[in-house]
Structures are given as C-alpha cells and as structure tokens.
Scaffold this motif. Sequence first.
Motif, PDB file in Angstrom:
ATOM      1  N   LEU A   1      -8.253  -6.551   6.963  1.00  0.00           N
ATOM      2  CA  LEU A   1      -9.054  -7.643   6.434  1.00  0.00           C
ATOM      3  C   LEU A   1      -8.266  -8.472   5.434  1.00  0.00           C
ATOM      4  O   LEU A   1      -8.355  -9.709   5.422  1.00  0.00           O
ATOM      5  N   ILE A   2      -7.463  -7.818   4.601  1.00  0.00           N
ATOM      6  CA  ILE A   2      -6.651  -8.541   3.616  1.00  0.00           C
ATOM      7  C   ILE A   2      -5.644  -9.448   4.306  1.00  0.00           C
ATOM      8  O   ILE A   2      -5.444 -10.602   3.908  1.00  0.00           O
TER       9      ILE A   2
ATOM     10  N   ALA B   1      -6.119  -4.484  -6.208  1.00  0.00           N
ATOM     11  CA  ALA B   1      -6.993  -3.378  -5.815  1.00  0.00           C
ATOM     12  C   ALA B   1      -6.502  -2.046  -6.381  1.00  0.00           C
ATOM     13  O   ALA B   1      -7.302  -1.215  -6.836  1.00  0.00           O
TER      14      ALA B   1
ATOM     15  N   SER C   1       0.827  -1.208   0.000  1.00  0.00           N
ATOM     16  CA  SER C   1       0.000   0.000   0.000  1.00  0.00           C
ATOM     17  C   SER C   1       0.861   1.258   0.000  1.00  0.00           C
ATOM     18  O   SER C   1       0.551   2.231  -0.709  1.00  0.00           O
TER      19      SER C   1
ATOM     20  N   GLN D   1      -9.403  -2.242   5.455  1.00  0.00           N
ATOM     21  CA  GLN D   1      -9.289  -3.242   4.386  1.00  0.00           C
ATOM     22  C   GLN D   1      -7.930  -3.936   4.418  1.00  0.00           C
ATOM     23  O   GLN D   1      -7.835  -5.127   4.083  1.00  0.00           O
TER      24      GLN D   1
ATOM     25  N   PRO E   1      -6.837   0.174  -0.912  1.00  0.00           N
ATOM     26  CA  PRO E   1      -7.465  -0.214   0.356  1.00  0.00           C
ATOM     27  C   PRO E   1      -7.074   0.723   1.487  1.00  0.00           C
ATOM     28  O   PRO E   1      -5.972   1.272   1.531  1.00  0.00           O
TER      29      PRO E   1
ATOM     30  N   GLN F   1      -8.926   1.126  -6.648  1.00  0.00           N
ATOM     31  CA  GLN F   1      -9.572   1.059  -5.335  1.00  0.00           C
ATOM     32  C   GLN F   1      -8.529   0.782  -4.259  1.00  0.00           C
ATOM     33  O   GLN F   1      -8.458  -0.323  -3.718  1.00  0.00           O
TER      34      GLN F   1
ATOM     35  N   SER G   1     -14.099 -10.307  -0.826  1.00  0.00           N
ATOM     36  CA  SER G   1     -13.724  -9.404   0.266  1.00  0.00           C
ATOM     37  C   SER G   1     -13.655  -7.950  -0.158  1.00  0.00           C
ATOM     38  O   SER G   1     -14.065  -7.058   0.586  1.00  0.00           O
ATOM     39  N   LEU G   2     -13.135  -7.675  -1.346  1.00  0.00           N
ATOM     40  CA  LEU G   2     -12.938  -6.293  -1.779  1.00  0.00           C
ATOM     41  C   LEU G   2     -13.951  -5.822  -2.808  1.00  0.00           C
ATOM     42  O   LEU G   2     -13.922  -4.658  -3.200  1.00  0.00           O
TER      43      LEU G   2
END
Length: 468
Positions: A341-342, A327, A98, A338, A334, A332, A371-372
Amino acid sequence: MNLLRDMLHHPAALLGAVLLGAWAGMLWPQGAPLFGALATIYLSLIQVAALPFLVLAVYFGLQRMAAAGEQWRRMGVLALLGVLLMLLCALGGALLASLAAAGAGLDAGQQASLGRMAMHAEAPAVVSLHALEAPAAAPAAPPLVPHNLYAVMAFGSAPSVLIGVLLFGAAVAVQRPEASQQLSAILEAVYRGMELSIRCVNTGLPLTACILAAAATSAAGGESIGLLTGFLATWYGSVLLCCALVVALLAWRLKAQPWQVLTALREPVTVCLFAPVGAAALPEFIEALSVRLGFSRGTVELMASICPVFIRTGEALYFAVLAVFVANVYGQPPGVAQLLLISLLAGWTALWSVGVPGVKAALWAGVLQASLGLPLDAMLPVLLLLEVLCEGARNLVSYLAAAVLIALGCEAALPRDAVAPGSAAAAPLLLVIGRRQAWLGAGLLAAALVLVFGAGIGAGLRKMLVLS
C-alpha cells in the motif's frame, strides 16, 4: 582548463567540500542567514538558464526525432514502463527501509529530543488584537495543459511549460524543413548559450556544495541530523542500489563492461548529486548518453528532459522510505500488505504532485496519516530541514530512470573510442595505399615544398628591395 574542471568535479573533492561545509555550519549556526542567502544566489543563477535549456532540449529532441523518422508509438509504451518503474522503485525503497528497520532504534530520550526539535521547527502562531488587512492572494498555478504558453513560462511551472513546448514542437516538426530553418537556427544559438551558461555555473560546484551543506547543517543542527541518521542511511543506500542496477542494465544493453558505463556517467552523476537543481546536470546527461554511450541524440534530449518532470521516480522512492521511517518511529512497523500500500500511495502521490510547487514531505504527511493511521504531529517539519540533503539524490534517481527508458527504447552502441582496449572492436586500423596514390601524394608533397621555398625566397628579396 579541462584538467582543472576534472579536478574540481572529482567526487572526492566534492565530498570534501560537503564535509567542510557541514563542519562550518555546525560550528557557526549563527551564519544560517548568510549561508541561505548565498545558496539562494546560486539557485537564482542556475534557474536563469535551467528552464530555457529544458524547453529548448525538448524542442530540438522533437525536431531530431521527426527528422530521423522515429516511431512515436513506442513513446506511449515507454511512458507506461516509466510508471511501472516508479512503482517498483517505491516498493524496493519500502522493502529496504523495512529490512533495515529505519527509525526503529530510537530510545525514549532520542524520541523526546526529536519531538522538542520539531516543536521548535514549527512556525509560532501570530495573535493580534487589531484587525489586519487580508493578504493578497497567492497567484494560482496555471493549468497543466496551458492556454497561454508565455503565461506559464512567466509563472515557471515546468510541467505546463513542457506540455506547451511539446505541442508547439510537434507543430513545427510536421512543417517542411525550409519553413522552420531560420527559427531552428535562432533557437540553436540560444540553446548552446544556455548550455554554456549552465556549464560555467557548474564550474564552481565545490564552492556551491560547501555553501549548501553549511546552510543545511546550520539550519538543522547536528543533533537533528544525528537523530535522523537511520533515515539518511536507508535513503542513500536505496539510491546507491538504484545506481548499481541502472549501470548493470546499461552495460547489458550496450554489451559493455560496467566500468565503461560508470566512467561515462561519472560527470552527470556527480553534478546531479551535489547540485540541488536537477536541470544543472541535464547537459551532462545528454552528452553522456548520446556522445559517450551512443544513444540517439533526439531520443536522449526528449526523454531526459521530460521523464524527470512527469515520471518522478526519485520522489516516489523518497516518499516510500519516509513512510516506513515514520511508521517505525511510532512503533508500528508495516507488514507486507502495508508495504504494498505504501508503494502504491508513494507512486500516486508522486504523480499527483506534478506541477504543484513546494510539495515534498509536507504533501506526504496527509497521505501517510490517512493510510497508516499515524498521528499527524510536528515531526515532519524536522524532515523539511533536511530537504536539501535529499534533493540531489532524488533528482539522480529520476534521471537514472530516464536513462533506463532510453536504453529500452532505442538501439545504441558504444563509440569506437569508448571500447575497452584488447577487445575485438579495438582492432588496429590498417591503411592501404596503392602505387598510384603513393606517387601522387609524393608529387603533391614535393610541389608544396617547392612553393614554400619559393615563397620564402620571394619574401626575402622583397625585404632586401624595401631596405635598399
């Protein structure tokens, strides 16, 4: 011979072989079937000895731990720590991907090129006007806890085989030593033979790395690798960060310099990175952790064999980086929730895929979509083309996680010859001989010289008598 092996297994030589193979694959994409056939031959050769060696390493690890009186309760604690370590690695990989914004730098033209390559990567649908016979059903995977050890060994499911060997080895370990002495002697010979076979196959590792790189680039093409540079850079950066953290932890645990730990682990890390089969580096890891770093041999054999199979830290890290990459490709990125969650889903998917063959990115596609909320299209087949480029690094992360659990689970000290010069432990050895021992040694030396002189005279006289 050792010098030649060190030269062939040097990271610079192996990296040069990989670059040469990648260059050959991009220049000659028509050679993909040939490169693939040669890669299959290597995989077949290494897998012949990999599974038996893995089984015997677990068996002898159990026997040595039972003989040393190791505490079995801490193995459960280490298993829980392994699951926690897997989740932490997944979270770290997701955060790094990220922060690096992997996959977010593709413009419209690059995204269209990626979609076109994905469309070509899909298998075309087969339409027939005539009824076809139903194909034979594929053999179902055996249960995780086997009821027939020979059946799961024939099937080749490593988790089921290891569970069966754990039960069998535990039953043998509680027997009297004289009752299992002959069995252990026979299996010891097979164990050493499989280890020698793996080392012989690994001798040609530069050629193998060259062929595997050529097969990957000829099948994937240079354009697809260029479009996925963001994913590969983030993935290998996260692997490098994991390696640095493991080396620092081992150095702190052993109270040694990081360079000593890195030197001890150079050979297994190199083999693991450039060999697609994780068991190819298992003999090197066992030797490095037990002989060079001083950990208990039984604990090393057991944990280094079981942890990469059941605690799939490398898979969890790979799934997490892949999820963030996909993503970002769809625009998108995260958020914090998220990312958490990932990481949880990456660890869950890695655990759920234990014992299921052929699940890598394809298995993660469904979890990623649910999930996403990302559309499930044909992009993931492109990632499957680069599977071989990430296989070695995934295995390396799993083995390094096993090394962390071994370091946390048992005491160790560096051997005396591995201590850095100039430290307190490297003091010179002082040999003190008394007067009586000196006279006795001198007498024995004189007697040995007299015997040698007499034997020479006797041999000469015998020769003269024979000639006369």
